[in-house]
Design a protein around this motif. Structure first.
Motif, short mmCIF file in Angstrom:
data_model
loop_
_atom_site.label_atom_id
_atom_site.label_comp_id
_atom_site.label_asym_id
_atom_site.label_seq_id
_atom_site.Cartn_x
_atom_site.Cartn_y
_atom_site.Cartn_z
N SER A 35 -46.71 139.07 24.36
CA SER A 35 -45.21 138.40 25.07
C SER A 35 -44.99 138.63 26.11
O SER A 35 -43.95 138.62 26.66
CB SER A 35 -44.60 138.74 24.47
OG SER A 35 -44.68 138.21 22.36
N ASN A 36 -45.68 138.64 27.64
CA ASN A 36 -45.50 138.48 28.88
C ASN A 36 -44.30 137.25 29.47
O ASN A 36 -45.15 135.70 28.76
CB ASN A 36 -46.70 138.43 29.44
CG ASN A 36 -48.17 139.28 29.18
OD1 ASN A 36 -48.34 139.92 28.72
ND2 ASN A 36 -47.01 140.74 29.99
N PRO A 37 -43.41 137.18 29.83
CA PRO A 37 -43.26 136.82 31.15
C PRO A 37 -44.07 135.76 32.33
O PRO A 37 -45.38 136.13 31.91
CB PRO A 37 -42.13 136.82 31.72
CG PRO A 37 -41.96 138.55 31.55
CD PRO A 37 -43.30 138.61 31.00
N SER A 38 -43.45 134.10 32.08
CA SER A 38 -44.18 133.84 33.65
C SER A 38 -44.78 134.66 34.65
O SER A 38 -44.36 136.09 34.27
CB SER A 38 -43.45 132.70 34.18
OG SER A 38 -43.50 131.92 32.87
N THR A 39 -45.48 134.36 35.57
CA THR A 39 -46.17 135.23 36.54
C THR A 39 -44.95 134.48 37.74
O THR A 39 -44.81 133.23 38.16
CB THR A 39 -47.25 134.66 37.12
OG1 THR A 39 -48.01 135.86 36.31
CG2 THR A 39 -47.53 135.44 38.31
N TYR A 40 -44.17 135.41 38.65
CA TYR A 40 -43.07 135.66 39.44
C TYR A 40 -44.12 135.88 40.78
O TYR A 40 -44.42 136.66 40.98
CB TYR A 40 -42.62 136.40 39.81
CG TYR A 40 -41.15 136.23 40.65
CD1 TYR A 40 -39.96 135.50 40.54
CD2 TYR A 40 -41.36 137.40 41.69
CE1 TYR A 40 -39.78 134.93 41.40
CE2 TYR A 40 -40.47 136.76 42.86
CZ TYR A 40 -39.74 136.28 42.91
OH TYR A 40 -38.26 135.90 44.16
N SER A 70 -52.99 135.68 35.33
CA SER A 70 -52.38 136.12 34.31
C SER A 70 -50.92 136.04 33.94
O SER A 70 -50.30 135.85 35.16
CB SER A 70 -52.72 137.78 33.43
OG SER A 70 -54.44 137.32 33.07
N ASP A 71 -50.45 135.89 33.07
CA ASP A 71 -49.23 136.28 32.98
C ASP A 71 -48.36 137.60 33.40
O ASP A 71 -48.83 138.89 33.22
CB ASP A 71 -48.79 135.17 31.60
CG ASP A 71 -48.69 134.15 31.45
OD1 ASP A 71 -48.98 133.37 32.71
OD2 ASP A 71 -48.84 133.51 29.85
N CYS A 83 -47.37 138.52 35.77
CA CYS A 83 -47.80 139.31 37.14
C CYS A 83 -46.22 139.27 38.03
O CYS A 83 -45.43 138.03 38.20
CB CYS A 83 -49.02 138.73 37.68
SG CYS A 83 -50.39 139.07 37.15
N TYR A 84 -46.03 139.81 38.72
CA TYR A 84 -45.74 140.21 39.51
C TYR A 84 -45.46 140.20 41.55
O TYR A 84 -46.09 140.77 41.91
CB TYR A 84 -44.05 140.81 39.65
CG TYR A 84 -42.31 140.86 40.00
CD1 TYR A 84 -42.12 140.28 39.04
CD2 TYR A 84 -42.51 141.57 42.10
CE1 TYR A 84 -40.09 140.21 39.80
CE2 TYR A 84 -41.54 140.99 41.78
CZ TYR A 84 -39.81 140.11 41.01
OH TYR A 84 -38.66 140.30 41.47
#
Lengths: 402, 372
Positions: B278-283, B296-297, B299-300
């Motif tokens: 359940s990671n958010p999208s990568t910003y 991967s999802d 990341c910041y």
């Protein structure tokens, strides 16, 4: 088994102000924020607040929503006692039964469901708001005041107040009047559409409301005013976090852009309040040699080899070399081919913008400027042009204008 | 019907040559390809072939593996009947300790489980390779060829000879010789050490090995019987990655930056499943740079990421540079730091202004949770 609290999520609305985006799906199933659908926010709030029994009331185009919710496993709502229940309207003996006539009628028709869990409290939620809220805290306030109903409110500007249901309340939070979209608001406390009821009270008023042939069976129009008129105790519950109604194209676009602004108040990265979603199986996203990515959200399965800025990309989006995407939302499986330009637009699921086409344009200050929308599965032909604010529901042939 | 095939994965081995990367985990739970663990590949291949029962044979340092596979839910293997079974040593534990010396020893360690297998055929091997294998096709070939044992092989020599097995075939295509851990690669194809065999024959072999103190399948069981058993190769033409050193690990990761490799390994018709987090999208921040990378999802990224592979929840601060590197889940690269040819394990923190450089032949591996 008896539950202290059950959540009822109103997810039957068409969301007609989202036009082409809801022609195939109910509003709560509209993709949001790269990874989510709108309904993930209230559902995750329930789970994070310790509510493990949720009824989802569906009516309009429920297919996608039903399969999305499934067993409820992504939200840990696949539990044997409680969990998530899809509640469509149903027929009864002797050809009895109707569609849900209004929000209150939807709950009325499911009194049997609620009685099965015999809850002390019922919280009514809607499936078109983006926010993070601890309903347990609201419940504690409700219990403490002993109110029949507690309504979550948000302070808005007096100008905005004209667009909301406004709660006029005393300083101690007691509500004395409710006004729907008042021309001259007396207060700026807007209802967030979140109602915490003591179930025995709500049931009584639902039954009375159903018996009234002139009622439109709506919480805002009927139930709340009836409670007030009968002298029941109604309290406000003040919320000061991020909250956005995403019922229009502009507000949906705005709320997506808010996810790009670190200080907007909605933080999907906060591990203490995760937002869960049903996620398809996709590999990590790929940026190519020619990719330029800035100030954007990118999701698994994307292939980016063009330029994207200030945009939100859902899973499996392709942006080819030389394509340029600015201030836009590309929903799952959307494709923007080489040299195409997309700006201030929403490209819905599976739609393709062919090479050299243009969709939308930056604001030019004119009256008829707006966000361009391309509906799901469409094809915008090579070098075709989709004007700002256009709402495209059919394929646009190469070189043509829409 | 593929329901008659049972899957066994051996996950008891930690490859010492992987150094820091397998100090705290078994090779099967090594993170790879951003969001995956090596076990995901064969486990998904099994499931994609319709296998409903999978036994996972573990021995030591399997905590991270168990944490990853859980009940098997993410592979649809959490079942009322059958599904995923985790098999730690049982009958074996009191006799001797230490890693199993081979898969035959491992199988006698889970003998009662093996007897209860409800399918007629078994596919087995180590879950530490990255491959998108059409297991159903392997099984069909096994049935059609009338082989006693089918060995999955590749023409691409990927393993280091000292830890690989090579096969030679006669004119009929039958395996007539094997060369096990030779000094130099020899033979027509390299074995991927996945075998299809009937349950009946396997049980006989396990009994025989237990009685004769034999431990391995290839050397002790197959090699002496090549003239009596029909052993056939199944040639996998697609991509395969083996992990026998940090340099392998690095090279296999860089391979993923090739679109053809990705198309093969992440074939959408046979998707590789993994634990849902359940990671958010990568910003990506306003000044971010990301090119030729697999990200991967969750990341910041506010700095630069070039020719790199990033796991879930990696943070690259503004002004940081990550080039030709592999950063596993939750690694943080602080502003001004610069990495090149680095493999950072989970949860590594690279502080401000640090410069770390390895070489393509000797990438710098940083242990899990280190602060640099």
């Amino acid at each position: 088994m008896k539950k202290e609290i059950v959540a009822m999520l109103l997810a039957g609305g068409q969301g007609s102000r989202l036009y082409a985006l809801t022609s195939q799906v109910a509003k709560p199933a509209v993709p949001f924020g790269g990874k989510y659908r709108i309904i993930d926010f209230p559902l995750s709030n329930c789970v994070n607040s310790g509510i493990d029994t949720v009824g989802v009331l569906t009516q309009y185009r429920p297919l996608e929503l039903n399969s999305y919710i499934g067993s409820g496993a992504p939200w840990d709502l696949d539990v044997s006692d409680g969990g998530v229940h899809i509640l469509p309207p149903y027929m009864r003996e002797g050809e009895q039964g109707t569609w849900y006539k209004g929000t209150a009628n939807a709950i009325y028709q499911n009194i049997g469901f609620l009685d099965m869990y015999d809850p002390e409290y019922v919280v009514i939620l809607s499936g078109d708001h983006i926010y993070k809220m601890d309903y347990a805290d609201m419940l504690a306030a409700h219990k403490k005041s002993g109110a029949a109903c507690t309504i979550a409110v948000l302070e808005v500007s007096m100008e905005e107040a004209k667009r909301f249901g406004i709660m006029n309340a005393y300083e101690d939070g007691r509500i004395y009047e409710f006004e729907e979209k008042p021309q001259h608001p007396k207060s700026n406390l807007a209802s967030m559409g979140i109602y915490m009821f003591t179930w025995s009270k709500l049931k009584e008023y639902l039954i009375a409301d159903e018996a009234d042939p002139n009622s439109s069976n709506d919480f805002g129009k009927n139930i709340i005013p009836n409670l007030l008129n009968a002298g029941e105790l109604l309290m406000t519950y003040r919320f000061d976090g991020y909250w956005k109604d995403v019922g229009t194209i502009d507000s949906l676009w705005d709320a997506n852009m808010d996810l790009l602004a670190p200080h907007s108040g909605i933080d999907p990265y906060d591990p203490s309040w995760p937002i869960y979603a049903r996620t398809p199986i996709r590999p990590p996203h790929v940026t190519g040699e020619k990719a330029k990515v800035s100030h954007s959200l990118v999701t698994g399965g994307c292939e980016v080899n063009g330029t994207i800025a200030n945009s939100v990309l859902f899973h499996s989006v392709t942006v080819e070399e030389g394509a340029d995407v600015q201030y836009s939302i590309l929903m799952p499986n959307a494709t923007v081919k080489a040299g195409a330009r997309v700006s201030y637009a929403i490209i819905a699921e599976g739609a393709t913008v062919e090479a050299g086409a243009t969709v939308g344009a930056p604001p030019d200050g004119s009256e008829d400027w707006g966000i361009a929308v391309v509906a799901a599965g469409l094809d915008i032909g090579e070098k075709a042009v989709v004007a700002p604010k256009a709402m495209v529901r059919e394929n646009v042939k190469g070189g043509e204008q829409a | 019907m593929s329901n008659t095939l049972h899957g066994i994965l051996f996950a008891y081995h930690s490859d010492a040559n992987l150094g820091e990367l397998t100090r705290h985990r078994n090779t099967c739970s090594l993170p790879y390809g951003g969001r995956y663990r090596l076990i995901d590949f064969m486990l998904s291949n099994y499931v994609n072939a319709g296998i409903r029962d999978v036994g996972l044979v573990v021995h030591e340092s399997y905590q991270s593996l168990l944490d990853h596979v859980g009940s098997g839910k993410d592979w649809e293997l959490s079942r009322k009947h059958g599904g995923l079974r985790i098999l730690p040593p049982f009958s074996f534990a009191e006799e001797r300790s230490g890693e199993y010396r081979g898969i035959m020893e491992a199988l006698s360690g889970v003998y009662s489980y093996l007897q209860e297998v409800r399918q007629d055929y078994i596919i087995m091997g180590c879950g530490d390779i990255a491959i998108n294998l059409d297991v159903d096709k392997v099984f069909q070939q096994h049935l059609e060829s009338g082989a006693d044992v089918t060995v999955v092989c590749t023409r691409k020599m990927r393993g280091s000879p000292r830890s690989s097995t090579y096969m030679s075939m006669d004119d009929s295509g039958r395996i007539c010789d094997m060369s096990i851990n030779p000094p130099t690669a020899g033979g027509a194809v390299e074995s991927l050490e996945f075998y299809v065999i009937s349950k009946k024959l396997l049980l006989e072999m396990v009994d025989y090995c237990a009685a004769h103190d034999l431990h391995t399948f290839a050397k002790d069981t197959l090699l002496p019987r090549l003239n009596v058993l029909k052993v056939m190769p199944y040639i996998h033409e697609g991509y395969v990655a083996r992990f026998q050193s940090v340099a392998d690990y690095f090279q296999n990761s860089e391979d993923l930056l090739n679109a053809a490799v990705r198309a093969d390994l992440f074939n959408p018709a046979r998707p590789i499943r993994t634990k849902d987090m359940s990671n958010p999208s990568t910003y990506y921040g306003p000044d971010a740079v990301s090119a030729n990378s697999l990200v991967s999802d969750g990341c910041y990224i506010e700095g630069e990421v070039i020719n790199s592979v990033l796991g879930r929840g990696v943070v690259v601060e503004a002004g940081a540079r990550v080039i030709n590197s592999v950063l596993m889940q939750g690694t943080v690269v602080k502003s001004g730091a610069s990495l090149s040819y680095v493999v950072a394990d989970k949860g590594v923190v690279i502080n401000e202004q640090r410069t770390l450089m390895g070489h393509v032949t000797y990438p710098l591996a940083i242990a899990k949770g280190s602060v640099v």
